[in-house]
Each structure stands twice: as C-alpha cells, then as structure tokens.
Design an enzyme around this catalytic site. Structure first.
Site, PDB file in Angstrom:
ATOM      1  N   GLY A 167      -0.626   9.546  -4.348  1.00 49.60           N
ATOM      2  CA  GLY A 167      -0.430   9.068  -3.113  1.00 49.60           C
ATOM      3  C   GLY A 167       0.317   7.627  -3.095  1.00 49.60           C
ATOM      4  N   GLY A 168      -0.324   6.525  -2.973  1.00 48.04           N
ATOM      5  CA  GLY A 168       0.100   5.158  -2.694  1.00 48.04           C
ATOM      6  C   GLY A 168       0.913   4.935  -3.678  1.00 48.04           C
ATOM      7  N   GLY A 227      -6.968   7.109  -1.596  1.00 50.67           N
ATOM      8  CA  GLY A 227      -6.745   5.878  -0.621  1.00 50.67           C
ATOM      9  C   GLY A 227      -7.693   5.085  -0.449  1.00 50.67           C
ATOM     10  CD  GLU A 281      -4.129  12.015   3.755  1.00 52.86           C
ATOM     11  OE1 GLU A 281      -3.103  12.347   4.114  1.00 52.86           O
ATOM     12  OE2 GLU A 281      -4.523  11.203   3.152  1.00 52.86           O
ATOM     13  CG  HIS A 300      -3.584  16.270   1.142  1.00 53.27           C
ATOM     14  ND1 HIS A 300      -4.143  15.315   2.012  1.00 53.27           N
ATOM     15  CD2 HIS A 300      -3.141  15.635   0.102  1.00 53.27           C
ATOM     16  CE1 HIS A 300      -4.228  14.233   1.232  1.00 53.27           C
ATOM     17  NE2 HIS A 300      -3.838  14.265   0.087  1.00 53.27           N
ATOM     18  CG  ASN A 338       1.089  13.388  -0.693  1.00 54.37           C
ATOM     19  OD1 ASN A 338       1.958  13.447   0.015  1.00 54.37           O
ATOM     20  ND2 ASN A 338      -0.277  13.469  -0.476  1.00 54.37           N
ATOM     21  CD1 TRP A 339       6.453  10.123  -2.425  1.00 56.59           C
ATOM     22  CD2 TRP A 339       8.592  10.269  -0.868  1.00 56.59           C
ATOM     23  NE1 TRP A 339       7.557  10.004  -3.018  1.00 56.59           N
ATOM     24  CE2 TRP A 339       8.742   9.772  -2.521  1.00 56.59           C
ATOM     25  CE3 TRP A 339       9.310  10.277  -0.107  1.00 56.59           C
ATOM     26  CZ2 TRP A 339      10.095   9.881  -2.744  1.00 56.59           C
ATOM     27  CZ3 TRP A 339      10.778  10.297  -0.665  1.00 56.59           C
ATOM     28  CH2 TRP A 339      11.163  10.022  -1.829  1.00 56.59           C
ATOM     29  CE  LYS A 340      -1.870  10.556   0.686  1.00 52.25           C
ATOM     30  NZ  LYS A 340      -3.098  10.108   0.623  1.00 52.25           N
ATOM     31  CD  GLU A 367      -5.734  14.850  -3.803  1.00 56.27           C
ATOM     32  OE1 GLU A 367      -4.616  14.061  -4.414  1.00 56.27           O
ATOM     33  OE2 GLU A 367      -5.298  15.364  -2.775  1.00 56.27           O
ATOM     34  CB  SER A 395      -7.268   5.685  -6.083  1.00 49.54           C
ATOM     35  OG  SER A 395      -7.753   5.546  -4.765  1.00 49.54           O
TER      36      SER A 395
HETATM   37  C1  2PG Z   1      -4.259  11.809  -1.886  1.00 48.34           C
HETATM   38  C2  2PG Z   1      -4.000  10.735  -3.046  1.00 48.34           C
HETATM   39  C3  2PG Z   1      -3.243  11.277  -3.774  1.00 48.34           C
HETATM   40  P1  2PG Z   1      -3.796   8.220  -3.191  1.00 48.34           P
HETATM   41  O1  2PG Z   1      -4.254  11.572  -0.788  1.00 48.34           O
HETATM   42  O2  2PG Z   1      -4.191  12.958  -2.197  1.00 48.34           O
HETATM   43  O3  2PG Z   1      -2.079  12.060  -3.154  1.00 48.34           O
HETATM   44  O4  2PG Z   1      -3.491   9.789  -2.511  1.00 48.34           O
HETATM   45  O5  2PG Z   1      -3.290   8.195  -4.620  1.00 48.34           O
HETATM   46  O6  2PG Z   1      -3.109   6.996  -2.313  1.00 48.34           O
HETATM   47  O7  2PG Z   1      -5.348   8.024  -3.392  1.00 48.34           O
END
Ligand code: 2PG
Length: 256
Positions: A239-240, A178, A102, A100, A10-12, A172, A218
């Site tokens: 994500g990251g 993040g 967010e 998601h 997920n590049w956001k 998640e 993460s």
């Molecule tokens: C999120 C996660 C995976 P991260 O926000 O859903 O997409 O991000 O891996 O950066 O915690």
C-alpha cells in the site's frame, strides 16, 4: 518454487489520472535497463486512472501491469456508481483486488460477496487477487489459521480448478495494514503454508503449487526480502510504499 513473484502496488484512493501517469513513468524509468525478471510488477490505481495507465503502458510497451481495486458483483444494469468486470476487461486489466480488508470492514463485504466478485472477475478473464486476513482479536486468540482458511473456503466456492490455478491470494493481517506493524516472516509463512495446504485439499497439489500467495501489511524495502524469502510467500501487496517510485522499486528489487 517456479512461481514468479508478484509485487502489486495498491494505491488505494490516491493519485488522479495525471499523477498516475507521472508515477508510472517514474517507476518505468527507475526499472528501465535494470533486470527485474525476478518479479512481475503491477499497479492497482483508482478506476479513474485506468484508461490513462493503459494508454501509457501500451504506447511505451512497458512491462508494468495494472489492475483495479474492486469490481461490481453485477454484470451490468441499474447499479449506480459501480464498475463491472467486463469494463475492466475492456481496459485490459490483468488483475482486480477482491475483498480487501477496507472493503470488508467499511463496505460490508462478506465472504459470499467476495465469492461472487471473484467469479465475476474470472468470468471476464480478469484474475482476482483475493484478500484474506485476521483482525487483532483473532490473532490474540491464536485463531488466525482457522479464520483465514474460512475466508479462503468462502471465497472459492464454485470456482473451478482451471480458474483457481490462475488465482492470487493476498494474506494481509488487518492489524498490520497501514500501521507500521509488520507480521514476522514466520507469521506470514505459517498462514500462507496453511492456505496452500487447503488449496491442495480443495483442488489438487498442482493447483496449490501454481497459486501465488502474497503477503501484505506494511511491506517496505527493508523487510521485503525476509518476507518474500519464505517458501510459501510469492510476492507482496504493497500500500503506502507503492506511492513513491523509489520506495516501490526497493521492494521490487528485493533480491538484490
Ligand atoms: C493494505 C496494505 C497493502 P500497507 O492495506 O493492503 O495494500 O497497505 O502496505 O500501507 O500496509
């Protein structure tokens, strides 16, 4: 299980269409002549990158799949700024994230809207990756399973067994997104196993056995194997660590 692990990046809101091409090329190069039949690899770029990614994937016959991060609940018409499921289908997106955290948090998406979007995705032949997960307060109170199952019930209303067996659900925990904070493999397994049991109740053991359950929050190269080693965890939503080809490849090759 015979479920093929799915690793989705997920590049956001990162990477313009030129950066997208560069990243997918790097990823393809890093994966080339290496056997990654152990997982299905998907990137989820911003809308503005999708056409470029499609052209690259088609032209170079890459095995990398792609999808979007959201879709409209509506099919077409006066919805300024929105992108429909049929537009994603036309770009041959295989997947689309729905709900998601967010989106739930900053764009007021509730379970009913998540359900409408999941149906819009299925209606257009795009598989939704439905995201669920509890916040810190719920986790502290020990109510994570109940909370997540409520989100699952809400998201799947009126979704048929035929659709459901293609579904992907990403667990998640919001407190792990993040933040560098990662759920333990046991935390991930507890909730994923409860989701699978609920799917068996809502549909059938066959459907429950077919649905892929991802963990997200993460995920990095050094924790991927232990998380995905859990019985009911069939992959990761990253994500990251999906923004750099090398980091993402370490996760994809978690079995090595
Ligand atoms: C999120 C996660 C995976 P991260 O926000 O859903 O997409 O991000 O891996 O950066 O915690």
């Amino acid at each position: 299980s015979n479920r093929l692990p799915l690793i989705a990046g997920n590049w956001k809101m990162n990477n313009n269409h030129l950066e997208a091409i560069a990243l997918v090329q790097k990823l393809a190069f890093a994966l080339e002549d290496k056997d990654y039949d152990n997982a299905e690899v998907v990137v989820l770029p911003p809308f503005t990158d999708l056409r470029s990614v499609q052209t690259l994937v088609d032209g170079d016959k890459l095995r990398i799949g792609y999808g979007a991060q959201d879709l409209s609940a509506h099919e077409k018409g006066a919805h300024t700024g929105e992108v429909s499921g049929s537009m994603l289908a036309k770009l041959e997106c295989s997947y689309v994230l729905v709900g998601h955290s967010e989106r739930r948090e900053h764009h007021a998406e509730d379970d009913a809207l998540v359900n409408t979007k999941a149906k819009a995705a299925f209606g257009n032949g795009v598989v939704p990756i439905v995201c669920v997960g509890e916040g810190l307060q719920v986790r502290k109170a020990g109510n994570q399973v109940e909370h997540v199952l409520g989100q699952v019930d809400g998201a799947l209303k009126d979704i048929t067994a035929e659709q459901a067996e293609k579904l992907v659900i990403a667990y998640e925990p919001v407190w792990a997104i993040g933040t560098g904070e990662v759920a333990t493999p046991e935390d991930a397994q507890e909730v994923c196993s409860a989701i699978r049991t609920r799917l068996a109740e809502l549909y059938s053991p066959e459907v429950a056995g077919a649905v892929r359950l991802l963990y997200g929050g993460s995920v990095k190269g050094d924790n991927a194997a232990s998380i995905m080693g859990q019985d009911d965890v069939d992959g990761a939503l990253v994500g990251g660590a999906s923004l750099k080809a090398d980091d993402f490849v370490k996760i994809i090759r978690f079995g090595d």
